[in-house]
Design an enzyme around this catalytic site. Sequence first.
Site, PDB file in Angstrom:
ATOM      1  N   THR A  40       5.381 -17.046  -2.362  1.00  0.00           N
ATOM      2  CA  THR A  40       4.570 -17.650  -1.297  1.00  0.00           C
ATOM      3  C   THR A  40       5.117 -19.027  -0.941  1.00  0.00           C
ATOM      4  O   THR A  40       5.256 -19.371   0.248  1.00  0.00           O
ATOM      5  CB  THR A  40       3.090 -17.746  -1.729  1.00  0.00           C
ATOM      6  OG1 THR A  40       2.718 -16.520  -2.373  1.00  0.00           O
ATOM      7  CG2 THR A  40       2.184 -17.996  -0.544  1.00  0.00           C
ATOM      8  N   GLY A 106       2.513 -20.017 -13.353  1.00  0.00           N
ATOM      9  CA  GLY A 106       3.627 -19.870 -14.279  1.00  0.00           C
ATOM     10  C   GLY A 106       4.171 -18.474 -14.453  1.00  0.00           C
ATOM     11  O   GLY A 106       5.103 -18.259 -15.222  1.00  0.00           O
ATOM     12  N   GLU A 114       6.395 -27.482 -12.061  1.00  0.00           N
ATOM     13  CA  GLU A 114       5.295 -27.396 -11.084  1.00  0.00           C
ATOM     14  C   GLU A 114       4.155 -28.334 -11.451  1.00  0.00           C
ATOM     15  O   GLU A 114       3.558 -28.967 -10.577  1.00  0.00           O
ATOM     16  CB  GLU A 114       4.766 -25.956 -11.011  1.00  0.00           C
ATOM     17  CG  GLU A 114       5.722 -25.012 -10.315  1.00  0.00           C
ATOM     18  CD  GLU A 114       5.268 -23.571 -10.329  1.00  0.00           C
ATOM     19  OE1 GLU A 114       5.755 -22.811  -9.480  1.00  0.00           O
ATOM     20  OE2 GLU A 114       4.449 -23.189 -11.176  1.00  0.00           O
TER      21      GLU A 114
HETATM   22  C1  A5P Z   1       5.792 -19.984 -10.503  1.00  0.00           C
HETATM   23  O1  A5P Z   1       6.053 -20.419 -11.783  1.00  0.00           O
HETATM   24  C2  A5P Z   1       4.338 -19.686 -10.349  1.00  0.00           C
HETATM   25  O2  A5P Z   1       3.481 -20.676 -10.803  1.00  0.00           O
HETATM   26  C3  A5P Z   1       4.029 -19.284  -8.932  1.00  0.00           C
HETATM   27  O3  A5P Z   1       3.442 -20.330  -8.218  1.00  0.00           O
HETATM   28  C4  A5P Z   1       3.101 -18.147  -8.992  1.00  0.00           C
HETATM   29  O4  A5P Z   1       3.666 -17.215  -9.893  1.00  0.00           O
HETATM   30  C5  A5P Z   1       2.834 -17.516  -7.640  1.00  0.00           C
HETATM   31  O5  A5P Z   1       3.923 -16.782  -7.214  1.00  0.00           O
HETATM   32  P1  A5P Z   1       3.883 -15.832  -5.959  1.00  0.00           P
HETATM   33  O6  A5P Z   1       3.652 -16.696  -4.788  1.00  0.00           O
HETATM   34  O7  A5P Z   1       5.241 -15.186  -5.957  1.00  0.00           O
HETATM   35  O8  A5P Z   1       2.801 -14.853  -6.191  1.00  0.00           O
END
Ligand code: A5P
Length: 239
Positions: A40, A106, A114
């Site tokens: 996303t 995560g 993040e």
């Molecule tokens: C990355 O480490 C995650 O915290 C992402 O923000 C989370 O997995 C959401 O990912 P998607 O947008 O691919 O669902």
Amino acid sequence: VSPAKPPVVDPHFEAKLRVAEASLAYIHTGMRLGLGSGSTAELMVKALGREVARGLKIVGVPTSRRTAKLARAAGIPLVDFSTGTRLDVTIDGADEVDANLALIKGHGGALLYEKIVANAADQLIILVDGSKRVQRLGKTALPIEVIPFAEPCVREALERLGAVVTTRLSTSGRTYRTQAGHLILDAAFGSIPDAQALSTTLDATPGIVEHGLFLDMATRVLVSEGREVITLTHPERPR
Ligand code: A5P
């Protein structure tokens, strides 16, 4: 000749695109932005690149090498914290969101960067499709970033807390390593009745570098429900 594999289609693609586009309303010239990771956030980075090409002047701090690469390709100027430790807005995805805007993040493995980038921002805007909303956190596993030396100790501690613990593997089947060289333990609790208490316990466990509970951090969550984008704000953090 083996048949070609069908392309992987993300059933939530349109929903993710919709919230990614909606997030642009919160971005203005002059801002320093945190750029999240995951599918996303990547759509948001691409949309942002388009606006930069149209004249929007922003700089970004990326939360992963992958996001950095994508942002560079999209023409977004990147900086790090040596140019200043405050950000106006961080925009990121999430794996779970509850009604109080508490998050699990995560699943993509970038939680440490993040959380640092989210914590540096005046506003944390989270972009999700409706499937990520939960009544109570813990429906999916909670990612926990761990120093390799401490893995057995942390695993035991998590099991004592009631989790079923799996060491994350990469797609090639090797032990997954984060950008900082740590391991990820995915801790399946089934349901987390008191996320604040669990977060405090995890914060105090030696060997845990960071965990995926992002509590009291999100200021706004944009959710794609059907064809609509709805905005959730925290009653005590209305920004
Ligand atoms: C990355 O480490 C995650 O915290 C992402 O923000 C989370 O997995 C959401 O990912 P998607 O947008 O691919 O669902």
